[in-house]
Design a protein around this motif. Structure first.
Motif, PDB file in Angstrom:
ATOM      1  N   UNK A   1       0.811  -1.217   0.000  1.00 20.98           N
ATOM      2  CA  UNK A   1       0.000   0.000   0.000  1.00 20.98           C
ATOM      3  C   UNK A   1       0.845   1.267   0.000  1.00 20.98           C
ATOM      4  N   UNK A   2       2.018   1.215   0.633  1.00 25.03           N
ATOM      5  CA  UNK A   2       2.856   2.413   0.692  1.00 25.03           C
ATOM      6  C   UNK A   2       3.354   2.815  -0.690  1.00 25.03           C
ATOM      7  N   UNK A   3       3.618   1.825  -1.514  1.00 22.60           N
ATOM      8  CA  UNK A   3       4.137   2.098  -2.862  1.00 22.60           C
ATOM      9  C   UNK A   3       3.055   2.007  -3.932  1.00 22.60           C
ATOM     10  N   UNK A   4       1.817   1.714  -3.529  1.00 21.09           N
ATOM     11  CA  UNK A   4       0.723   1.525  -4.485  1.00 21.09           C
ATOM     12  C   UNK A   4       1.026   0.441  -5.514  1.00 21.09           C
ATOM     13  N   UNK A   5       1.628  -0.652  -5.044  1.00 17.41           N
ATOM     14  CA  UNK A   5       1.953  -1.761  -5.931  1.00 17.41           C
ATOM     15  C   UNK A   5       1.065  -2.962  -5.633  1.00 17.41           C
ATOM     16  N   UNK A   6       0.772  -3.721  -6.680  1.00 15.29           N
ATOM     17  CA  UNK A   6       0.064  -4.985  -6.515  1.00 15.29           C
ATOM     18  C   UNK A   6       0.810  -6.042  -7.320  1.00 15.29           C
ATOM     19  N   UNK A   7       1.046  -7.189  -6.700  1.00 12.86           N
ATOM     20  CA  UNK A   7       1.682  -8.324  -7.373  1.00 12.86           C
ATOM     21  C   UNK A   7       0.654  -9.439  -7.506  1.00 12.86           C
ATOM     22  N   UNK A   8       0.558  -9.996  -8.703  1.00 12.72           N
ATOM     23  CA  UNK A   8      -0.371 -11.101  -8.957  1.00 12.72           C
ATOM     24  C   UNK A   8       0.408 -12.341  -9.352  1.00 12.72           C
ATOM     25  N   UNK A   9      -0.128 -13.487  -8.984  1.00 14.50           N
ATOM     26  CA  UNK A   9       0.460 -14.769  -9.375  1.00 14.50           C
ATOM     27  C   UNK A   9      -0.618 -15.648  -9.976  1.00 14.50           C
ATOM     28  N   UNK A  10      -0.230 -16.387 -11.010  1.00 16.97           N
ATOM     29  CA  UNK A  10      -1.076 -17.428 -11.591  1.00 16.97           C
ATOM     30  C   UNK A  10      -0.266 -18.723 -11.558  1.00 16.97           C
ATOM     31  N   UNK A  11      -0.785 -19.724 -10.870  1.00 19.80           N
ATOM     32  CA  UNK A  11      -0.094 -21.009 -10.743  1.00 19.80           C
ATOM     33  C   UNK A  11      -1.003 -22.095 -11.300  1.00 19.80           C
ATOM     34  N   UNK A  12      -0.489 -22.872 -12.247  1.00 18.35           N
ATOM     35  CA  UNK A  12      -1.268 -23.933 -12.881  1.00 18.35           C
ATOM     36  C   UNK A  12      -0.862 -25.281 -12.294  1.00 18.35           C
ATOM     37  N   UNK A  13      -1.851 -26.040 -11.836  1.00 15.38           N
ATOM     38  CA  UNK A  13      -1.615 -27.371 -11.294  1.00 15.38           C
ATOM     39  C   UNK A  13      -2.235 -28.433 -12.199  1.00 15.38           C
ATOM     40  N   UNK A  14      -1.622 -29.603 -12.211  1.00 14.05           N
ATOM     41  CA  UNK A  14      -2.236 -30.781 -12.802  1.00 14.05           C
ATOM     42  C   UNK A  14      -3.309 -31.247 -11.813  1.00 14.05           C
TER      43      UNK A  14
END
Length: 226
Positions: free
Chosen positions: A47-60
């Motif tokens: 929130x301090x830097x106004x950043x958002x990190x997203x992850x997409x993980x694909x499973x069998x």
């Protein structure tokens, strides 16, 4: 996949939700549990830097082994407004999904689908924009109510809005542990969404898709802010 429309303000966001809500498909069963590829998505904020990190993980789905993973880090481009959280997360989540080289048969969101004040949570939004079947598996019931399901894994009870409408289910994924809250996003039935949530949670309360995506997006955020 297509990019998502981004609103200029709260009124614009609600207008986009109203438009896209009509495209949610609730008449399909969705892919069978335990087969194919399933993606989990999650986000972490600085929130301090106004950043958002997203992850997409694909499973069998059969083995729950990780097949592929991708991350994206971006600026938070929309203010926090209850009911409009998807607009803060969607661009970065879509970028992570776009970075994958495989196409999942289902996307599992750490959040809500129809169990949303405007019946259009992130799982609905993401499903409509990508065209992929999607479900929401949340850690808390948000503003909805439910009767405690039985204590055994697989026990469930309806998740209801204040007017009595069933918007999802409280699902016990482990004996004696607090339930998760499953709702339909797009192109999946509620029965099948619960079956997927159960199949993805053999050892822990939270689906393996979410556990992996949560860990990865936190790591991506740490690296981006180091």
């Amino acid at each position: 996949m297509t990019s998502a429309k981004m609103p200029a303000d709260e009124a614009g966001a609600k207008a986009i939700q109203d438009e896209l809500r009509g495209r949610v498909v609730l008449t399909e069963t969705g892919p069978p549990p335990g087969e194919g590829l399933i993606a989990g998505v999650d986000v972490a904020y600085d929130d301090e830097r106004d950043l958002v990190a997203a992850a997409a993980v694909v499973l069998d789905a059969a083995t729950l082994r990780v097949v592929e993973e991708a991350t994206s880090v971006g600026r938070v481009s929309f203010p926090y407004v209850p009911g409009l959280l998807a607009f803060r997360e969607l661009p970065t989540v879509l970028a992570a999904l776009e970075a994958l080289t495989v196409t999942p048969g289902l996307v599992v969101c750490d959040g809500y689908g129809l169990a949303h004040p405007r019946r259009f949570g992130l799982a609905c939004h993401l499903g409509v924009v990508t065209g992929l079947p999607a479900i929401g598996v949340a850690k808390n019931p948000f503003t909805f109510t439910y009767e405690e399901p039985g204590d055994r894994r697989g026990d469930l009870s309806p998740l209801r809005a204040s007017d009595g409408e069933v918007v999802g289910r409280a699902l016990r994924t482990q004996d004696g542990i607090k339930p998760v809250y499953v709702s339909v996003g797009h192109r999946v039935s509620l029965d099948n969404a619960c079956a997927h949530a159960l199949a993805l949670s053999p050892r822990f309360r939270i689906p393996e898709t979410t556990r992996h995506a949560d860990s990865l997006c936190r790591r991506a955020l740490r690296e981006a802010t180091a």
